[in-house]
Structure formats: C-alpha cells, structure tokens
Design a protein around this motif. Structure first.
Motif, PDB file in Angstrom:
ATOM      1  N   ARG A  75     -88.000  25.329 -29.777  1.00 12.27           N
ATOM      2  CA  ARG A  75     -87.939  24.713 -31.097  1.00 12.27           C
ATOM      3  C   ARG A  75     -88.044  23.206 -30.942  1.00 12.27           C
ATOM      4  O   ARG A  75     -87.264  22.597 -30.212  1.00 12.27           O
ATOM      5  CB  ARG A  75     -86.621  25.046 -31.810  1.00 12.27           C
ATOM      6  CG  ARG A  75     -86.528  26.464 -32.334  1.00 12.27           C
ATOM      7  CD  ARG A  75     -85.196  26.677 -33.017  1.00 12.27           C
ATOM      8  NE  ARG A  75     -85.028  28.054 -33.451  1.00 12.27           N
ATOM      9  CZ  ARG A  75     -85.349  28.504 -34.646  1.00 12.27           C
ATOM     10  NH1 ARG A  75     -85.878  27.683 -35.534  1.00 12.27           N
ATOM     11  NH2 ARG A  75     -85.145  29.761 -34.971  1.00 12.27           N
ATOM     12  N   ASP A  98     -88.328  40.329 -38.607  1.00 15.94           N
ATOM     13  CA  ASP A  98     -88.765  40.333 -37.208  1.00 15.94           C
ATOM     14  C   ASP A  98     -90.169  40.924 -37.071  1.00 15.94           C
ATOM     15  O   ASP A  98     -90.414  41.835 -36.290  1.00 15.94           O
ATOM     16  CB  ASP A  98     -87.769  41.106 -36.346  1.00 15.94           C
ATOM     17  CG  ASP A  98     -87.990  40.870 -34.852  1.00 15.94           C
ATOM     18  OD1 ASP A  98     -88.637  39.877 -34.500  1.00 15.94           O
ATOM     19  OD2 ASP A  98     -87.519  41.702 -34.052  1.00 15.94           O
ATOM     20  N   THR A 121     -96.773  33.281 -36.464  1.00 14.69           N
ATOM     21  CA  THR A 121     -97.243  32.113 -37.179  1.00 14.69           C
ATOM     22  C   THR A 121     -97.953  32.595 -38.437  1.00 14.69           C
ATOM     23  O   THR A 121     -98.881  33.388 -38.355  1.00 14.69           O
ATOM     24  CB  THR A 121     -98.210  31.291 -36.314  1.00 14.69           C
ATOM     25  OG1 THR A 121     -97.559  30.947 -35.097  1.00 14.69           O
ATOM     26  CG2 THR A 121     -98.633  30.026 -37.022  1.00 14.69           C
ATOM     27  N   LEU A 157     -88.778  32.248 -28.109  1.00 18.15           N
ATOM     28  CA  LEU A 157     -89.432  32.053 -29.394  1.00 18.15           C
ATOM     29  C   LEU A 157     -90.004  30.650 -29.438  1.00 18.15           C
ATOM     30  O   LEU A 157     -89.389  29.722 -28.912  1.00 18.15           O
ATOM     31  CB  LEU A 157     -88.437  32.204 -30.549  1.00 18.15           C
ATOM     32  CG  LEU A 157     -87.747  33.553 -30.685  1.00 18.15           C
ATOM     33  CD1 LEU A 157     -86.623  33.457 -31.712  1.00 18.15           C
ATOM     34  CD2 LEU A 157     -88.748  34.595 -31.143  1.00 18.15           C
ATOM     35  N   THR A 158     -91.156  30.501 -30.028  1.00 18.74           N
ATOM     36  CA  THR A 158     -91.673  29.166 -30.207  1.00 18.74           C
ATOM     37  C   THR A 158     -91.973  28.941 -31.664  1.00 18.74           C
ATOM     38  O   THR A 158     -92.505  29.815 -32.340  1.00 18.74           O
ATOM     39  CB  THR A 158     -92.975  28.938 -29.401  1.00 18.74           C
ATOM     40  OG1 THR A 158     -93.980  29.781 -29.920  1.00 18.74           O
ATOM     41  CG2 THR A 158     -92.761  29.220 -27.937  1.00 18.74           C
ATOM     42  N   GLU A 159     -91.615  27.785 -32.141  1.00 19.44           N
ATOM     43  CA  GLU A 159     -91.900  27.419 -33.515  1.00 19.44           C
ATOM     44  C   GLU A 159     -92.361  25.979 -33.564  1.00 19.44           C
ATOM     45  O   GLU A 159     -91.876  25.140 -32.823  1.00 19.44           O
ATOM     46  CB  GLU A 159     -90.645  27.568 -34.394  1.00 19.44           C
ATOM     47  CG  GLU A 159     -90.226  29.021 -34.579  1.00 19.44           C
ATOM     48  CD  GLU A 159     -89.152  29.161 -35.645  1.00 19.44           C
ATOM     49  OE1 GLU A 159     -88.755  28.127 -36.200  1.00 19.44           O
ATOM     50  OE2 GLU A 159     -88.728  30.287 -35.896  1.00 19.44           O
ATOM     51  N   TYR A 206     -93.026  35.005 -28.747  1.00 17.93           N
ATOM     52  CA  TYR A 206     -91.862  35.270 -27.918  1.00 17.93           C
ATOM     53  C   TYR A 206     -92.197  36.243 -26.808  1.00 17.93           C
ATOM     54  O   TYR A 206     -93.219  36.927 -26.825  1.00 17.93           O
ATOM     55  CB  TYR A 206     -90.714  35.841 -28.762  1.00 17.93           C
ATOM     56  CG  TYR A 206     -90.938  37.261 -29.219  1.00 17.93           C
ATOM     57  CD1 TYR A 206     -90.566  38.340 -28.417  1.00 17.93           C
ATOM     58  CD2 TYR A 206     -91.537  37.532 -30.440  1.00 17.93           C
ATOM     59  CE1 TYR A 206     -90.785  39.643 -28.820  1.00 17.93           C
ATOM     60  CE2 TYR A 206     -91.755  38.831 -30.858  1.00 17.93           C
ATOM     61  CZ  TYR A 206     -91.369  39.879 -30.045  1.00 17.93           C
ATOM     62  OH  TYR A 206     -91.593  41.174 -30.458  1.00 17.93           O
ATOM     63  N   SER A 252     -95.798  29.896 -32.914  1.00 14.19           N
ATOM     64  CA  SER A 252     -94.680  30.814 -32.764  1.00 14.19           C
ATOM     65  C   SER A 252     -95.031  32.019 -31.916  1.00 14.19           C
ATOM     66  O   SER A 252     -96.138  32.538 -31.989  1.00 14.19           O
ATOM     67  CB  SER A 252     -94.214  31.293 -34.146  1.00 14.19           C
ATOM     68  OG  SER A 252     -93.815  30.210 -34.936  1.00 14.19           O
ATOM     69  N   SER A 259     -88.947  32.552 -42.671  1.00 16.70           N
ATOM     70  CA  SER A 259     -87.902  32.136 -41.752  1.00 16.70           C
ATOM     71  C   SER A 259     -88.226  32.709 -40.387  1.00 16.70           C
ATOM     72  O   SER A 259     -87.899  33.860 -40.087  1.00 16.70           O
ATOM     73  CB  SER A 259     -86.527  32.628 -42.218  1.00 16.70           C
ATOM     74  OG  SER A 259     -85.507  32.264 -41.286  1.00 16.70           O
ATOM     75  N   GLY A 260     -88.926  31.909 -39.563  1.00 12.93           N
ATOM     76  CA  GLY A 260     -89.355  32.408 -38.268  1.00 12.93           C
ATOM     77  C   GLY A 260     -90.324  33.560 -38.439  1.00 12.93           C
ATOM     78  O   GLY A 260     -91.383  33.425 -39.041  1.00 12.93           O
ATOM     79  N   SER A 261     -89.944  34.738 -37.953  1.00 14.40           N
ATOM     80  CA  SER A 261     -90.810  35.910 -38.015  1.00 14.40           C
ATOM     81  C   SER A 261     -90.454  36.847 -39.163  1.00 14.40           C
ATOM     82  O   SER A 261     -90.864  38.004 -39.181  1.00 14.40           O
ATOM     83  CB  SER A 261     -90.742  36.681 -36.690  1.00 14.40           C
ATOM     84  OG  SER A 261     -89.408  37.056 -36.412  1.00 14.40           O
ATOM     85  N   GLU A 284     -86.370  30.457 -26.288  1.00 16.90           N
ATOM     86  CA  GLU A 284     -86.749  29.941 -27.598  1.00 16.90           C
ATOM     87  C   GLU A 284     -87.223  28.509 -27.443  1.00 16.90           C
ATOM     88  O   GLU A 284     -86.587  27.710 -26.756  1.00 16.90           O
ATOM     89  CB  GLU A 284     -85.546  30.007 -28.541  1.00 16.90           C
ATOM     90  CG  GLU A 284     -85.772  29.378 -29.888  1.00 16.90           C
ATOM     91  CD  GLU A 284     -84.539  29.517 -30.753  1.00 16.90           C
ATOM     92  OE1 GLU A 284     -84.412  30.554 -31.412  1.00 16.90           O
ATOM     93  OE2 GLU A 284     -83.704  28.603 -30.737  1.00 16.90           O
TER      94      GLU A 284
END
Length: 306
Positions: A3, A192, A49, A303-305, A237, A235, A59-61, A1
């Motif tokens: 962040r 998700d 994204t 995960l990338t955000e 993964y 974002s 919230s994220g994905s 991840e």
C-alpha cells in the motif's frame, strides 16, 4: 500487502512485518522448494483493479452497491485474462440480495445479460448460472461465506461452489476475458473478487497439480516454479497454504525475468522452515522470524493497491 509503496507480510490476516524496500515491477509469484516431497498448496495470484465502476463503492477487491434497486451498478476488472487457463472468484457475504459476477469478453452496461459466464446469487439463497443473457438453470442454495469460482481450463468453463464443480458450460471462451459484475439490490456486495490467471512456467524438479506444487527432486534448492502472470502495477495478491510443518520451502514475489535458484533470489518471500518456523526474506536478507505455522493455514497474502 503493498500500500502506497509499502510491502507488508501477513499470516492468517495478522501483520508480521513491514518492509523497508520499495517494490519493483513487474512482480511474479515464485516458489522454491528444498526438502523432498515438500508441497506448496492452493497458491493463488490475482488482481482487483477496477474500471467502468458505476453505482458501487470500491474497497480493495470488494464492491458494494450504493444506489437504488435495479441493474444499474457494477464494475469490470482492469486486468484481463489474455489467453489460456484462469479463473475469477468471489465470496458471498449476505443471502438477502441479488447480484452476479463472472467472466466476460466485454462490458456493455451494468446488467447481468452481458456477463458471458456468470453466477447470479438470488435473495432467496438460490444459485443461477447465466451466460450472455441466457439462464442455464438453478443449482441449489448458498450460505454466507460460500466461495464461488468461474474457471477456464483447456478451453472449458466450469462453475464451482466451495471447490466443488456444479456446472460445466458447453460454450467455448472468447478472449481476452475480464471479471464482470452486476449488482441489483440496495447494499448488495461482492467480496474478495479476484482474477486468477495462474499458469506455471520454468517448472523444475516439481510436479504440478493445478495450483499446487510437490517436489520430486532430491534435497537442496533445486526445484521450483514461476507464474506466467506478472503483476505489472496496481492491485493483486499471492497467497498459499501450508500442508506440512517438517519441510522447508519459500514462496513470494520475484521482480524481472529469469528463474529463481534459491530463496535468496526472491524479492519478497515467506520462508517456512522444517521446524514450522516462519521467516521473512527480502533478496536473501532475513528480516526476522515471526512465530510458527500450522497445517492448512493461509500463510501469505500480498496485496497491492495504488
């Protein structure tokens, strides 16, 4: 991840290690296999994204409708499937709301009619296929936790529930494609949600079966593959499953171009040893061992955000 510039490693949702090395984009999934017959299974790379989000909390994905009932809420992925094979997936986390998700070559509004290839989940647990405003019929029922997939392979779009295809479209896809969502009921969720443009390149010494790799070459760091999809920013993964504990293989992200030759060429990597041990490597430097792995477990999730 990843962040806020921090890369973290997970096993079955539990944090193993936090990196001190800042990410360098673009990042590609890369896998290196050592032992004969070693496999890397169910490898997934995706993005989450969002853009054009209306009436939803992100919230994220995952998405949750915040407004009143009606086809007034949704979002589309900022990332696109430019061509070739790929898929979108999402999980059902309730059975009493109405919502839809799928792939589309554009986005007109938050209604279900502009989803080119969509799965609509009803509040009576029925599943309906919708294509550009046309219903293709209902196909059984769903339960909490069911995973849905709309996939394009060799120009054919299929729909699957928990890995089983239940409908094949007769319409040819039009690119570029985005994930398109529409939520009707108050509090409806899509969980998700990912876009998975997984195509392998630089394949050497392995046999490829969709999103799985099996080594065919002899012992040594002489086999692997790389995804054509690059995580440019935002974002996304990578995740994969272990299906044996007596072979060595490494999977992770590699920045820039070129093919990795060994685990040392991967910027962020999870190395599964021949004794079942789990080690984190970054540019060939061991960051330590973190217990052991079992078969058929999700070993890595990056995960990338922003």
């Amino acid at each position: 991840e990843v962040r806020y510039g921090l890369v973290r490693y997970f096993k079955n949702g539990q944090l193993l290690y936090t990196s001190g090395v800042a990410p360098t984009y673009p990042l590609r999934v890369d896998a290196e296999l050592y032992d004969p017959g070693v496999s890397v299974t169910d490898v997934r790379v995706g993005s989450a994204t969002w853009t054009r989000d209306v009436g939803v909390a992100l919230s994220g994905s995952s998405l949750r409708k915040t407004g009143a009932a009606g086809w007034t809420s949704g979002a589309v992925s900022a990332n696109t499937l430019e061509s070739g094979d790929g898929a979108m997936e999402f999980t059902a986390t309730e059975t009493n709301t109405i919502r839809a998700a799928g792939l589309s070559d554009g986005d007109v509004d938050q209604g279900w009619q502009d989803i080119a290839y969509g799965i609509e989940l009803h509040n009576d647990t029925t599943i309906e296929i919708i294509e550009s405003g046309t219903s293709r019929g209902t196909f059984g029922s769903y339960a909490v936790g069911d995973r849905f997939r709309v996939e394009v392979v060799s120009g054919v779009v299929t729909y699957a529930q928990n890995g089983s295809v239940f409908y094949t479209s007769t319409l040819a896809p039009s690119y570029p494609m985005v994930v398109d969502t529409a939520l009707y009921s108050v509090g409806a969720t899509l969980t998700d949600v990912v876009l998975v443009p997984l195509v392998w390149t630089n394949v050497s010494g392995v046999s490829v079966s969709e999103n799985s790799l099996t080594k065919s070459a002899g012992d040594g760091w002489n086999a692997g593959a790389q995804t054509t999809f690059a995580l440019a920013s935002g974002s996304g993964y990578l995740e994969f499953k272990a299906v044996e504990t007596n072979t060595r293989r490494t999977v992770g992200f590699k920045s820039g171009t070129g093919t990795a030759q060994t685990y040392a060429d991967l910027l962020y990597a999870i190395d599964l040893g021949a004794t079942g041990n789990v080690t984190v490597f970054e540019d060939g430097i061991s960051r330590g061992s973190f217990g052991s792995c079992s078969t058929y477990r999700n070993l890595g999730q990056f995960l990338t955000e922003k």
